[in-house]
Design an enzyme around this catalytic site. Structure first.
Site, PDB file in Angstrom:
ATOM      1  N   HIS A  20       0.885  -1.314   0.219  1.00 55.53           N
ATOM      2  CA  HIS A  20       0.030   0.038  -0.093  1.00 55.53           C
ATOM      3  C   HIS A  20       0.970   1.221   0.052  1.00 55.53           C
ATOM      4  CE1 HIS A  20      -4.112  -1.758   0.783  1.00 55.53           C
ATOM      5  NE2 HIS A  20      -3.460  -2.655   0.632  1.00 55.53           N
ATOM      6  N   ASP A 110      -5.538   6.187   1.496  1.00 60.24           N
ATOM      7  CA  ASP A 110      -5.975   4.708   1.170  1.00 60.24           C
ATOM      8  C   ASP A 110      -7.418   4.340   1.411  1.00 60.24           C
ATOM      9  OD1 ASP A 110      -5.944   1.712   1.416  1.00 60.24           O
ATOM     10  OD2 ASP A 110      -3.451   1.965   1.364  1.00 60.24           O
ATOM     11  N   THR A 132      -5.907   0.516  -4.208  1.00 58.01           N
ATOM     12  CA  THR A 132      -4.826  -0.266  -4.565  1.00 58.01           C
ATOM     13  C   THR A 132      -5.023  -1.673  -5.335  1.00 58.01           C
ATOM     14  OG1 THR A 132      -4.366  -1.205  -2.349  1.00 58.01           O
ATOM     15  CG2 THR A 132      -3.632   0.980  -2.732  1.00 58.01           C
ATOM     16  N   GLN A 333      12.380  -5.674  -6.001  1.00 59.27           N
ATOM     17  CA  GLN A 333      11.915  -6.629  -6.878  1.00 59.27           C
ATOM     18  C   GLN A 333      11.903  -5.980  -8.140  1.00 59.27           C
ATOM     19  OE1 GLN A 333       8.418  -8.858  -5.778  1.00 59.27           O
ATOM     20  NE2 GLN A 333       7.239  -7.777  -7.283  1.00 59.27           N
ATOM     21  N   TRP A 351      -1.735  -7.271  -6.142  1.00 62.73           N
ATOM     22  CA  TRP A 351      -1.844  -6.349  -7.260  1.00 62.73           C
ATOM     23  C   TRP A 351      -0.655  -5.568  -7.664  1.00 62.73           C
ATOM     24  CZ3 TRP A 351      -4.540  -6.284 -11.362  1.00 62.73           C
ATOM     25  CH2 TRP A 351      -4.762  -5.130 -12.229  1.00 62.73           C
ATOM     26  N   SER A 353       2.260  -6.526  -7.459  1.00 60.01           N
ATOM     27  CA  SER A 353       3.460  -7.534  -8.156  1.00 60.01           C
ATOM     28  C   SER A 353       2.950  -7.881  -9.615  1.00 60.01           C
ATOM     29  CB  SER A 353       3.512  -8.880  -7.482  1.00 60.01           C
ATOM     30  OG  SER A 353       4.201  -8.659  -6.055  1.00 60.01           O
ATOM     31  N   GLU A 356       3.494  -4.933 -11.875  1.00 57.12           N
ATOM     32  CA  GLU A 356       4.801  -4.882 -11.961  1.00 57.12           C
ATOM     33  C   GLU A 356       5.343  -5.613 -13.137  1.00 57.12           C
ATOM     34  OE1 GLU A 356       6.614  -5.335  -7.926  1.00 57.12           O
ATOM     35  OE2 GLU A 356       5.792  -3.390  -7.237  1.00 57.12           O
ATOM     36  N   ASP A 372      -7.252 -10.915  -2.790  1.00 54.28           N
ATOM     37  CA  ASP A 372      -7.725 -10.772  -4.149  1.00 54.28           C
ATOM     38  C   ASP A 372      -6.922 -11.363  -5.288  1.00 54.28           C
ATOM     39  OD1 ASP A 372      -9.293  -8.891  -2.662  1.00 54.28           O
ATOM     40  OD2 ASP A 372      -7.954  -7.235  -3.026  1.00 54.28           O
ATOM     41  N   GLN A 373      -5.793 -12.109  -4.706  1.00 51.35           N
ATOM     42  CA  GLN A 373      -4.784 -12.707  -5.519  1.00 51.35           C
ATOM     43  C   GLN A 373      -5.197 -13.784  -6.556  1.00 51.35           C
ATOM     44  OE1 GLN A 373      -2.375 -14.181  -2.570  1.00 51.35           O
ATOM     45  NE2 GLN A 373      -1.874 -12.077  -1.713  1.00 51.35           N
TER      46      GLN A 373
HETATM   47  N1  UDP Z   1       8.485  -6.435  -3.188  1.00 53.48           N
HETATM   48  C1  UDP Z   1      10.070  -6.009  -2.978  1.00 53.48           C
HETATM   49  N2  UDP Z   1      10.960  -6.734  -2.567  1.00 53.48           N
HETATM   50  C2  UDP Z   1      10.609  -8.212  -2.417  1.00 53.48           C
HETATM   51  C3  UDP Z   1       9.268  -8.684  -2.446  1.00 53.48           C
HETATM   52  C4  UDP Z   1       8.227  -7.788  -2.835  1.00 53.48           C
HETATM   53  O1  UDP Z   1      10.332  -4.788  -3.322  1.00 53.48           O
HETATM   54  O2  UDP Z   1      11.478  -8.985  -2.127  1.00 53.48           O
HETATM   55  C5  UDP Z   1       7.725  -5.266  -3.604  1.00 53.48           C
HETATM   56  C6  UDP Z   1       7.156  -5.643  -4.686  1.00 53.48           C
HETATM   57  O3  UDP Z   1       7.682  -4.911  -5.739  1.00 53.48           O
HETATM   58  C7  UDP Z   1       5.220  -4.977  -4.397  1.00 53.48           C
HETATM   59  C8  UDP Z   1       5.385  -4.976  -3.012  1.00 53.48           C
HETATM   60  O4  UDP Z   1       6.716  -5.430  -2.532  1.00 53.48           O
HETATM   61  O5  UDP Z   1       5.567  -3.686  -4.787  1.00 53.48           O
HETATM   62  C9  UDP Z   1       4.299  -6.307  -2.640  1.00 53.48           C
HETATM   63  O6  UDP Z   1       2.969  -5.807  -2.906  1.00 53.48           O
HETATM   64  P1  UDP Z   1       1.919  -6.610  -3.616  1.00 53.48           P
HETATM   65  O7  UDP Z   1       0.637  -5.987  -3.778  1.00 53.48           O
HETATM   66  O8  UDP Z   1       2.588  -7.615  -4.866  1.00 53.48           O
HETATM   67  O9  UDP Z   1       1.932  -7.933  -2.327  1.00 53.48           O
HETATM   68  P2  UDP Z   1       1.627  -7.697  -0.914  1.00 53.48           P
HETATM   69  O10 UDP Z   1       2.809  -7.763  -0.234  1.00 53.48           O
HETATM   70  O11 UDP Z   1       0.523  -6.534  -0.594  1.00 53.48           O
HETATM   71  O12 UDP Z   1       0.679  -9.040  -0.554  1.00 53.48           O
END
Ligand code: UDP
Length: 459
Positions: A20, A110, A132, A333, A351, A353, A356, A372-373
């Protein structure tokens, strides 16, 4: 970045988790690049993790300044405290800028934190909700909130048919709806996003017209969002924000240098990058299946296993030859996904990932676990065609054979070629949306123009 004219001051308030903070921080940078003063208001516990140029950062309280969410110990308790303490400290922050030359024009909050709109209104300023999640997911939850869709949904239910959305089977639905009793506090929070949405002056969603215009339009009779995504650092898309190569926030120490050095030694598109984001926690059994799949597929891999998850890695895997792969606790990432050696992204389909992977044109294998995945994974596979979704067995576990099959499909097979070509197409469309004159860029420009008009009116 020098803009003399005051174009308004926006405070951006994320829910304090990585998934977020990243998109709201990116929006802050986008607004700052267009001359708006942007301040990210984040909790004391996450404050030191932010390091971004051209924006201000201010701490606010969630009531757990030492340890954040883990200090609270339970979601319900945390959310109540954040609402109470957060309202108070956000109000103080707005007050701090009052009567200065940079008084706050608007709070972009948010959507998980609808109380921020009440705070903005109490101060007589504008409020904008920032979603988000995907437009498809927002559409489903808003229909439940508005009583247009009843729970529970069961495996026996017919596929869900909603305006603008493809038919959704039970396995495609967010887990909070499949199992409403599993996380009641999260479900309540997801529904509360719509409680005062009609009073918000703007609604933003981190998606874009070409990607989800139809899904957003399908729900527009209930609420209308401006699609302003993808909120991914500029260097990977339009390159208009100088030096914007990362979000500028990391809740854990990234070991990116080691990873980059290792990736440099690998052939083009030969490495599988695996990450389950910042929240998913796998069982030992699930972890073992992934480890076996990596071992047996004989592919190069870079696997992100957070510190707290490391104990689940099997002993044989830790002792095995590390020639083929690398396991680290956290990395940047985007840098990994952008590396030419990476040919596939095994993702939980959070969302961010998902956006990205899509923005960088990396084919995906979706292994969604919760929230939501599952819906995101459906779109990745069936609607955008940029990856495949691994099937779980009846115990809910993705077995090694299934994962190996998916990896081969994406990295080697005929289908892999189609997926790569779709991935390239979406990469270009993502870039177009946020580039000058693109649909998202235009929405952001209109917002900035509104802010300027408000400032002129006040002066
Ligand atoms: N991320 C990162 N490094 C890692 C793993 C994840 O920077 O080793 C970042 C990724 O780029 C993304 C965020 O963490 O922007 C994860 O957000 P996402 O919505 O994909 O998943 P959540 O963590 O909320 O389940």
């Amino acid at each position: 970045m020098e803009h003399k004219q005051f174009k308004g001051h926006v405070i951006l308030l994320p829910y304090p988790s990585q998934g977020h903070i990243n998109p709201l921080l990116q929006f802050a940078k986008r607004l700052a690049s267009k001359g708006v003063k942007a301040t990210l208001a984040t909790t004391h516990y996450t404050f030191n993790s932010i390091c971004a140029a051209h924006i201000g950062v201010e701490p606010i309280s969630d009531g757990f300044d030492e340890g954040g969410f883990s200090q609270a110990g339970n979601v319900d308790f945390y959310l109540k405290s954040f609402k109470e303490e957060g309202s108070r400290s956000l109000s103080q922050l707005i007050q701090k800028f009052k009567d200065s030359s940079t008084s706050v024009t608007c709070v972009v909050y948010d959507s998980f934190l609808p109380w921020a709109l009440d705070v903005a209104k109490q101060h007589g300023i504008y409020g904008a909700s920032f979603f988000t999640n995907s437009a498809a997911v927002c559409s489903i939850f808003s229909r439940i909130h508005h009583g247009r869709l009843a729970l529970p949904l069961t495996p026996e239910s017919k596929p869900l048919m909603l305006p603008g959305l493809p038919p959704l089977n039970f396995r495609d639905l967010p887990t909070f709806l499949r199992f409403p009793d599993s996380y009641p506090a999260y479900l309540a929070m997801k529904l509360s996003q719509y409680s005062n949405l009609n009073e918000a002056d703007w609604v933003f969603d981190n998606t874009f017209e070409d990607l989800e215009g139809k899904e957003a339009k399908g729900v527009s009779e209930l609420w209308q969002a401006k699609l302003i995504g993808p909120m991914v650092p500029s260097a990977y898309l339009d390159e208009r924000i100088k030096g914007d190569r990362g979000y500028g926030s990391s809740l854990w120490k990234p070991l990116s240098e080691e990873c980059m050095e290792w990736l440099e030694t690998k052939p083009s598109q030969s490495v599988v990058y695996i990450s389950f984001g910042s929240m998913v926690s796998l069982t030992e059994e699930e972890t073992e299946e992934i480890a076996r799949a990596l071992e047996e597929s004989n592919l190069h891999y870079l696997w992100i296993v957070r510190e707290t998850e490391q104990k689940k890695l099997p002993k044989w895997f830790l002792e095995s030859n590390k020639e083929k792969g690398m396991v680290v606790t956290w990395c940047n990432q985007l840098e990994m996904l952008a590396h030419p050696a990476v040919g596939c992204f095994v993702t939980h389909c959070g969302w961010n990932s998902t956006l990205e992977g899509l923005s960088l044109g990396v084919p995906m294998v979706g292994v969604p676990k919760w929230a939501d995945q599952l819906t995101d994974a459906k779109f990745v596979e069936e609607i955008w065609g940029i990856g495949v979704r691994a099937k779980e067995d009846e115990e809910g576990v993705v077995r090694r054979e299934e994962l190996i099959k998916c990896l081969k499909e994406v990295m080697e097979g005929e289908r892999g070629k189609d997926i790569k070509s779709n991935a390239n197409k979406w990469k270009e469309l993502a870039k177009k949306a946020i580039s000058e004159g693109g649909s998202s860029d235009e929405c952001i420009n209109k917002f900035v123009q509104h802010l300027m008009a408000i400032v002129e009116q006040i002066n």
